[in-house]
Every structure is written in structure tokens, then in C-alpha cells.
Design a protein around this motif. Structure first.
Motif, PDB file in Angstrom:
ATOM      1  N   LYS A  83      35.436 -20.462  20.786  1.00  0.00           N
ATOM      2  CA  LYS A  83      34.191 -20.068  21.439  1.00  0.00           C
ATOM      3  C   LYS A  83      33.031 -20.830  20.792  1.00  0.00           C
ATOM      4  O   LYS A  83      33.178 -21.417  19.727  1.00  0.00           O
ATOM      5  N   GLU A 110      27.928 -10.748  24.348  1.00  0.00           N
ATOM      6  CA  GLU A 110      28.491 -11.729  25.272  1.00  0.00           C
ATOM      7  C   GLU A 110      29.869 -12.183  24.783  1.00  0.00           C
ATOM      8  O   GLU A 110      30.045 -12.496  23.597  1.00  0.00           O
ATOM      9  N   ASP A 112      31.586 -14.889  25.415  1.00  0.00           N
ATOM     10  CA  ASP A 112      31.845 -16.318  25.186  1.00  0.00           C
ATOM     11  C   ASP A 112      31.220 -16.826  23.894  1.00  0.00           C
ATOM     12  O   ASP A 112      31.207 -18.030  23.637  1.00  0.00           O
ATOM     13  N   ARG A 190      26.427 -23.192  26.927  1.00  0.00           N
ATOM     14  CA  ARG A 190      27.332 -22.165  27.461  1.00  0.00           C
ATOM     15  C   ARG A 190      27.759 -22.501  28.887  1.00  0.00           C
ATOM     16  O   ARG A 190      28.928 -22.319  29.264  1.00  0.00           O
ATOM     17  N   ALA A 191      26.811 -23.011  29.680  1.00  0.00           N
ATOM     18  CA  ALA A 191      27.120 -23.375  31.067  1.00  0.00           C
ATOM     19  C   ALA A 191      28.107 -24.540  31.111  1.00  0.00           C
ATOM     20  O   ALA A 191      29.043 -24.551  31.925  1.00  0.00           O
ATOM     21  N   LEU A 193      30.319 -25.325  28.812  1.00  0.00           N
ATOM     22  CA  LEU A 193      31.642 -24.837  28.367  1.00  0.00           C
ATOM     23  C   LEU A 193      32.324 -24.058  29.495  1.00  0.00           C
ATOM     24  O   LEU A 193      33.538 -24.207  29.718  1.00  0.00           O
ATOM     25  N   LYS A 194      31.563 -23.268  30.196  1.00  0.00           N
ATOM     26  CA  LYS A 194      32.123 -22.502  31.314  1.00  0.00           C
ATOM     27  C   LYS A 194      32.643 -23.428  32.408  1.00  0.00           C
ATOM     28  O   LYS A 194      33.713 -23.219  32.976  1.00  0.00           O
ATOM     29  N   LYS A 195      31.865 -24.493  32.670  1.00  0.00           N
ATOM     30  CA  LYS A 195      32.273 -25.466  33.692  1.00  0.00           C
ATOM     31  C   LYS A 195      33.550 -26.181  33.282  1.00  0.00           C
ATOM     32  O   LYS A 195      34.454 -26.384  34.101  1.00  0.00           O
ATOM     33  N   SER A 197      35.892 -25.028  31.348  1.00  0.00           N
ATOM     34  CA  SER A 197      37.016 -24.095  31.384  1.00  0.00           C
ATOM     35  C   SER A 197      37.554 -23.883  32.811  1.00  0.00           C
ATOM     36  O   SER A 197      38.682 -23.449  33.003  1.00  0.00           O
ATOM     37  N   MET A 198      36.731 -24.207  33.789  1.00  0.00           N
ATOM     38  CA  MET A 198      37.118 -24.020  35.195  1.00  0.00           C
ATOM     39  C   MET A 198      37.822 -25.248  35.753  1.00  0.00           C
ATOM     40  O   MET A 198      38.377 -25.210  36.840  1.00  0.00           O
TER      41      MET A 198
END
Length: 199
Positions: A83, A110, A112, A190-191, A193-195, A197-198
Motif C-alpha cells: 500500500k 482509508e 489503501d 492514490r488515483a 495506484l488505483k488505476k 490495480s485495475m
């Protein structure tokens, strides 16, 4: 009598001059102190970026450190990978640190993020008491035995924070109190990393 009056008048003039010189000396000393303070602040802000804002870094390996929880158990920074990690150095005598702690506590909800807050060993008991008195529930009051972690990250002022990505790379740092829930660079990291992971 006239000689005495002349003597007392000279004495008074001497006192007035001494007072003026002392006052001038005091003003000069104050000016020097202010100049030094502004110089130090200038150095800090030029080296570390704008105070209270995350400054992006060229990614590099984060120094490997260990720290202790209130029960004396050892934790390693490597235990918190996978994370984004916010590593925050603070103290109970630091007013901005204390104001910042509830913000970090809110952010710690949070999923993440990992948030690690570290005080010096001498401040460990006071840190525990501060958490209890201020209802800090989502953070652990870790402490740094012998200031090894403080030295590894070259902590020169408080609060000081670092952001470490899931690969263990330092990617940002900040000096001073940060508005963490609204920090733009943290939101972007964070955005991203989220992208990723998808994908």
C-alpha cells in the motif's frame, strides 16, 4: 552646588547614553536573530519545498528502519508494503504535530493507505497519553529507539513526513503540518495506484 549639579547632569547624560546604546544593542541582537531565522527558513523551504505541502521526489529506495509499538514489539517498514505508506515523524511538544494528528487519524480509515507515526523514545509515554486523551483510535503511537529512524530519514524539523509507494520507494516528502485529506499530490498518487490495480 554648581559642581554637584554639573556632576549629576553628566551622570544622567551617561545613563541616557548607556540606555540608548543598550536599546540599540538589543535591537541589533533581535535583528540578527530574525535574520538567522529567516535564513534557516529560506534554506528549509528551498531544500524541502513549500512548507505544509507534499513535494514530489525522484523515486529512490526508502531507508530500512524498525520501530516499536507501546508493548515493545518491533515492527519493520517492510511489513507495510503493498500500500501507499505515510511515514510521519512527530513529537508531543510540537504544536503543529498535535494539530496534524487528528487529520492523519481520519485518513487512517482509508483501506489503501498505511500510516505510521513515530515519536522519539523519550516521548513514547506522552505520545500514548496524547492518543488516549484526544481519541486517536486508528493510529498506533510507535516510537523510535535511540532515534535510529529519525537519523535514517535525516529528520531536521517537526513534523516531517514521507510518502512511500508499494514498491518501497520514497516518492514524496513534506515539512510542516499537512492538510492530508485534501493534499493534491497524495490524491494523485492514490488515483494512479488505483488505476494500475485495475489494469
Amino acid at each position: 552646588i554648581s559642581l554637584w549639579m554639573h556632576y549629576t547632569e553628566n551622570m544622567q547624560n551617561s545613563k541616557d547614553k548607556s540606555w540608548k546604546l543598550a536599546r540599540l544593542s538589543w535591537k541589533k541582537r533581535l535583528a540578527v536573530v530574525l535574520a538567522i531565522g529567516l535564513g534557516v527558513w529560506s534554506i528549509l523551504t528551498s531544500d524541502w519545498g513549500e512548507a505544509g505541502k507534499l513535494q514530489a521526489l525522484e523515486p529512490k529506495n526508502a531507508p530500512v528502519i524498525a520501530f516499536l509499538d507501546p508493548q515493545g514489539n518491533t515492527h519493520h517498514l517492510s511489513d507495510y508494503q503493498s500500500k501507499i505508506t505515510i511515514l510521519n515523524f512527530w513529537a508531543t511538544w510540537c504544536s503543529p504535530c498535535k494539530k496534524e494528528m487528528p487529520l492523519l487519524d481520519t485518513l487512517a480509515k482509508e483501506r489503501d493507505l498505511n500510516i505510521i507515526v513515530i515519536a522519539s523514545e523519550s516521548d513514547a509515554k506522552l505520545a500514548e497519553r496524547f492518543f488516549t486523551e484526544h481519541g486517536i483510535q486508528n493510529l498506533t503511537p510507535f516510537y523510535d529507539k535511540n532515534n535510529i529512524a529519525f537519523d535514517a530519514y535525516r529528520v531536521s524539523t517537526l513534523p516531517m513526513a514521507f510518502v512511500i509507494n508499494p514498491q518501497g520507494k520514497l516518492v514524496a516528502r513534506a515539512v510542516g503540518m499537512v492538510d492530508w485529506p485534501n493534499e493534491p499530490l497524495l490524491k494523485r498518487l492514490r488515483a494512479e495506484l488505483k488505476k494500475e490495480s485495475m489494469l
